[in-house]
Design an enzyme around this catalytic site. Structure first.
Site, PDB file in Angstrom:
ATOM      1  N   HIS A 111       0.854  -1.204   0.000  1.00  0.00           N
ATOM      2  CA  HIS A 111       0.000   0.000   0.000  1.00  0.00           C
ATOM      3  C   HIS A 111       0.877   1.235   0.000  1.00  0.00           C
ATOM      4  O   HIS A 111       1.879   1.275   0.710  1.00  0.00           O
ATOM      5  CB  HIS A 111      -0.890   0.029   1.243  1.00  0.00           C
ATOM      6  N   LYS A 136      -1.391  -7.989  -4.196  1.00  0.00           N
ATOM      7  CA  LYS A 136      -2.284  -6.815  -4.146  1.00  0.00           C
ATOM      8  C   LYS A 136      -1.428  -5.547  -4.078  1.00  0.00           C
ATOM      9  O   LYS A 136      -0.549  -5.440  -3.215  1.00  0.00           O
ATOM     10  CB  LYS A 136      -3.176  -6.890  -2.900  1.00  0.00           C
ATOM     11  N   LYS A 282     -14.628  21.515 -21.724  1.00  0.00           N
ATOM     12  CA  LYS A 282     -15.394  21.602 -22.977  1.00  0.00           C
ATOM     13  C   LYS A 282     -14.681  22.366 -24.091  1.00  0.00           C
ATOM     14  O   LYS A 282     -14.830  22.032 -25.256  1.00  0.00           O
ATOM     15  CB  LYS A 282     -16.754  22.261 -22.720  1.00  0.00           C
ATOM     16  N   ASP A 318     -25.266  19.836 -26.089  1.00  0.00           N
ATOM     17  CA  ASP A 318     -25.903  20.861 -25.244  1.00  0.00           C
ATOM     18  C   ASP A 318     -26.735  21.798 -26.110  1.00  0.00           C
ATOM     19  O   ASP A 318     -27.871  22.146 -25.785  1.00  0.00           O
ATOM     20  CB  ASP A 318     -24.845  21.720 -24.538  1.00  0.00           C
TER      21      ASP A 318
HETATM   22  P1  NAP Z   1     -19.660  28.519 -16.657  1.00  0.00           P
HETATM   23  O1  NAP Z   1     -18.976  28.370 -17.963  1.00  0.00           O
HETATM   24  O2  NAP Z   1     -18.835  28.585 -15.404  1.00  0.00           O
HETATM   25  O3  NAP Z   1     -20.565  29.847 -16.736  1.00  0.00           O
HETATM   26  C1  NAP Z   1     -21.340  30.298 -15.643  1.00  0.00           C
HETATM   27  C2  NAP Z   1     -21.863  31.694 -15.915  1.00  0.00           C
HETATM   28  O4  NAP Z   1     -22.639  32.082 -14.779  1.00  0.00           O
HETATM   29  C3  NAP Z   1     -20.767  32.746 -16.069  1.00  0.00           C
HETATM   30  O5  NAP Z   1     -21.216  33.777 -16.909  1.00  0.00           O
HETATM   31  C4  NAP Z   1     -20.620  33.244 -14.624  1.00  0.00           C
HETATM   32  O6  NAP Z   1     -20.107  34.533 -14.530  1.00  0.00           O
HETATM   33  C5  NAP Z   1     -22.067  33.261 -14.204  1.00  0.00           C
HETATM   34  N1  NAP Z   1     -22.211  33.240 -12.747  1.00  0.00           N
HETATM   35  C6  NAP Z   1     -21.717  32.308 -11.899  1.00  0.00           C
HETATM   36  N2  NAP Z   1     -22.098  32.590 -10.629  1.00  0.00           N
HETATM   37  C7  NAP Z   1     -22.814  33.744 -10.706  1.00  0.00           C
HETATM   38  C8  NAP Z   1     -23.451  34.567  -9.745  1.00  0.00           C
HETATM   39  N3  NAP Z   1     -23.459  34.230  -8.453  1.00  0.00           N
HETATM   40  N4  NAP Z   1     -24.069  35.688 -10.157  1.00  0.00           N
HETATM   41  C9  NAP Z   1     -24.089  36.028 -11.452  1.00  0.00           C
HETATM   42  N5  NAP Z   1     -23.498  35.302 -12.427  1.00  0.00           N
HETATM   43  C10 NAP Z   1     -22.873  34.174 -12.048  1.00  0.00           C
HETATM   44  O7  NAP Z   1     -20.683  27.349 -16.410  1.00  0.00           O
HETATM   45  P2  NAP Z   1     -21.633  26.628 -17.504  1.00  0.00           P
HETATM   46  O8  NAP Z   1     -20.982  25.415 -18.018  1.00  0.00           O
HETATM   47  O9  NAP Z   1     -22.098  27.642 -18.464  1.00  0.00           O
HETATM   48  O10 NAP Z   1     -22.815  26.135 -16.552  1.00  0.00           O
HETATM   49  C11 NAP Z   1     -23.677  27.087 -15.963  1.00  0.00           C
HETATM   50  C12 NAP Z   1     -24.957  26.430 -15.469  1.00  0.00           C
HETATM   51  O11 NAP Z   1     -25.604  25.754 -16.536  1.00  0.00           O
HETATM   52  C13 NAP Z   1     -24.722  25.371 -14.386  1.00  0.00           C
HETATM   53  O12 NAP Z   1     -25.700  25.513 -13.402  1.00  0.00           O
HETATM   54  C14 NAP Z   1     -24.910  24.068 -15.116  1.00  0.00           C
HETATM   55  O13 NAP Z   1     -25.418  23.069 -14.264  1.00  0.00           O
HETATM   56  C15 NAP Z   1     -25.934  24.446 -16.160  1.00  0.00           C
HETATM   57  N6  NAP Z   1     -25.873  23.562 -17.309  1.00  0.00           N
HETATM   58  C16 NAP Z   1     -26.937  22.743 -17.508  1.00  0.00           C
HETATM   59  C17 NAP Z   1     -26.949  21.887 -18.564  1.00  0.00           C
HETATM   60  C18 NAP Z   1     -28.135  21.000 -18.760  1.00  0.00           C
HETATM   61  O14 NAP Z   1     -28.051  20.059 -19.564  1.00  0.00           O
HETATM   62  N7  NAP Z   1     -29.221  21.229 -18.066  1.00  0.00           N
HETATM   63  C19 NAP Z   1     -25.872  21.822 -19.473  1.00  0.00           C
HETATM   64  C20 NAP Z   1     -24.790  22.693 -19.247  1.00  0.00           C
HETATM   65  C21 NAP Z   1     -24.811  23.552 -18.163  1.00  0.00           C
HETATM   66  P3  NAP Z   1     -18.524  34.788 -14.315  1.00  0.00           P
HETATM   67  O15 NAP Z   1     -17.894  34.540 -15.661  1.00  0.00           O
HETATM   68  O16 NAP Z   1     -18.443  36.174 -13.851  1.00  0.00           O
HETATM   69  O17 NAP Z   1     -18.085  33.787 -13.260  1.00  0.00           O
END
Ligand code: NAP
Length: 493
Positions: A111, A136, A282, A318
């Site tokens: 380990h 192991k 991504k 997406d």
């Molecule tokens: P990301 O690239 O980190 O982008 C998040 C965005 O939200 C950025 O513009 C960020 O601003 C902003 N943000 C974060 N916290 C904030 C706050 N407290 N107040 C105001 N703005 C805020 O993330 P993402 O990949 O786009 O994902 C974002 C959301 O989408 C997540 O909740 C994720 O679960 C959801 N999502 C869902 C799916 C689905 O299939 N349902 C698919 C993809 C994503 P800053 O740049 O200033 O940090």
């Protein structure tokens, strides 16, 4: 074969748990004698056993709880052998001092809770000289590549070898060790009582990953993320593979951003045929793809990779999921129902990019707002959208409101990116957050009698499309949806 490790302070509890897992179908149980708080009664522990037992007594230095003398520990292990225990676990330094006796099989173990050493092969060579039935080796993974090194050790060994990496980055080696020829893997009795870092429970191993069905012919899929522990993708994809009776398994891969290229290089050797790609990979993944579909290339991000040998093709499901969800809601409004309608996108990250691309394709008048002005402007320029300052977002009269920020996501479920009083009755409100499904924003929208699209709708749709890329067949939608609903709020591997 799965060996369930049991560590309890009392004989009675250890015996009860061993009986319980044997009744559940476990093939092998490891009794961690070092966990017993009083003098160990080995005869009592082995009486009436329901399945083969491994006796293990691990010192504190080796990650166990034994803090009495090593002489006493060796006496205990000798007693276990004399009582005819099925297997005894002997660390490399004591294996030479405890000879083979009776029918008890010897597991000679190593380990390392600090790292996966470079010279694992020479460690293995040393252990093979200590009269093992099984070798192991358990080491801590710091790099995804550590997993492949240990799995190849199993594959190339003439002596049956159980080798895996500990820690969150090592989960894949625990799940794939049988595929490489390990006689068994270890699981814990309960997910909240792991005896080693990264250990999965017997229930997770059997119900979610169907470990005993994984063989050389099993095609491996998974989600690449960092962190990955919260991902719901293994839950829904494994449920879909099981329902469709496919010889496929879906695994969480925790891969740091700077190790993505190395991990992708290991994928063919790991038997990986496809990947879901999520935060933070991504965009980074684009440089490693051999082919990219037009949507992923335009968005500049890919969430799905499919392997054909060493060739990798990338897709973005997406974007299509967001478009399909929006079109479904507008299905009664004609062929181009979003044309000319104003959509307000909250956020300028990865999800916002996919949604902005989809909405502009559908002819919507897109307005982007986020707290980061630079990213807002860059996204707007890329897809020819309008912008509005974050502080003024509620002044816009939009027919469609889409939240792509994590505001409202578990655990901060009492937050909303938009106030109820600004949500108009005729609006379509789309929240990409899927945990929980009923976010505060969705609740506000329902109270205003708006049409809503939830993050679950989009998440399931993107997973269905991934399933199609992975398998070439239609996904069992309802199975995926029901599994997701059951698991939301309790996301774990
Ligand atoms: P990301 O690239 O980190 O982008 C998040 C965005 O939200 C950025 O513009 C960020 O601003 C902003 N943000 C974060 N916290 C904030 C706050 N407290 N107040 C105001 N703005 C805020 O993330 P993402 O990949 O786009 O994902 C974002 C959301 O989408 C997540 O909740 C994720 O679960 C959801 N999502 C869902 C799916 C689905 O299939 N349902 C698919 C993809 C994503 P800053 O740049 O200033 O940090």
């Amino acid at each position: 074969m799965i060996c369930v490790s049991i560590g309890r302070g009392r004989h009675r509890s250890m015996i009860a748990e061993a009986r319980h897992v044997a009744e559940q179908g476990a093939d092998l149980v490891e009794l961690r004698l070092d966990y017993i708080r009083r003098a160990v009664n080995i005869k009592r522990l082995l009486a009436n056993r329901r399945c083969p037992i491994i006796a293990t007594c691990r010192r504190e230095d080796d990650g166990g709880k034994w803090n009495a003398s090593d002489t006493d520990r060796m006496t205990l292990l000798r007693q276990a052998i004399a009582e005819g225990v099925d297997y005894v676990d002997l660390e490399e330094d004591v294996a030479g001092q405890i000879p083979r006796y009776g029918k008890t099989k010897r597991i000679v173990s190593y380990h390392n809770f600090v790292e996966t050493p470079e010279d694992v092969q020479s460690i293995h060579d040393r252990m093979v000289k200590l009269d093992p039935d099984i070798v192991k080796i358990a080491t801590l993974a710091h790099h995804p590549h550590d997993n492949l090194r240990l799995l190849q050790l199993i594959e190339n060994s003439k002596v049956p070898t159980v080798a895996f990496c500990m820690g969150e980055q090592g989960v894949l080696s625990r799940l794939l060790s049988g595929r490489f020829g390990a006689p068994f893997t270890y699981a814990t009795f309960h997910e909240e009582r792991a005896l080693a870092p990264g250990q999965l429970s017997y229930r997770q191993m059997t119900e979610m990953y169907r470990y005993t069905d994984i063989s050389k012919s099993t095609a491996v899929y998974g989600v690449v993320a960092d962190p990955v522990g919260h991902s719901l993708s293994p839950i829904i994809h494994n449920a879909a593979f099981r329902d469709s009776e496919l010889d496929m398994v879906y695994i969480p891969f925790r891969v740091p951003l700077d190790e993505l290229g190395s991990f992708l290089g290991d994928c063919p050797d790991l038997g990986i045929k496809g990947l879901s790609i999520t935060i933070p990979h991504k965009e980074e993944v684009m440089q490693f793809l051999d082919q990219v579909d037009t949507d992923a290339a335009t968005i500049g991000a890919c969430n799905t990779a499919v392997f054909d040998g060493e060739q990798i093709s990338g897709y973005n499901t997406d974007h299509q999921a967001a478009v399909d969800s929006l079109l479904r809601t507008h299905s009664k409004s004609g062929t181009t129902p979003l044309k000319g309608k104003t959509s307000l996108i909250l956020g300028s990250g990865g999800a916002a990019k996919s949604v902005a691309y989809g909405l502009t394709q559908l002819g919507s008048d897109v307005v982007i707002t986020s707290r980061n002005e630079e990213r807002t402007m860059a996204l707007a320029e890329r897809f020819n959208c309008r912008t509005v300052p974050w502080e003024e977002r509620q002044k816009i009269r939009a027919g469609i409101l889409i939240n792509t920020t994590p505001i409202g996501m578990h655990p901060k479920v009492d937050e909303s990116p938009y106030e109820k009083r600004h949500i108009d009755r005729g609006m379509v409100v789309f929240d990409t957050v899927y945990n929980p499904e009923q976010t505060l924003l969705i609740k506000y929208a329902r109270e205003q009698n708006c049409r809503v699209i939830t993050g679950v709708d989009m998440f399931i749709r993107q997973a269905e499309l991934q399933f199609r890329h992975f398998t070439g067949q239609e996904a069992p939608k309802e199975v995926m949806r029901n599994q997701l609903k059951r698991s939301t709020g309790a996301a774990r591997y």
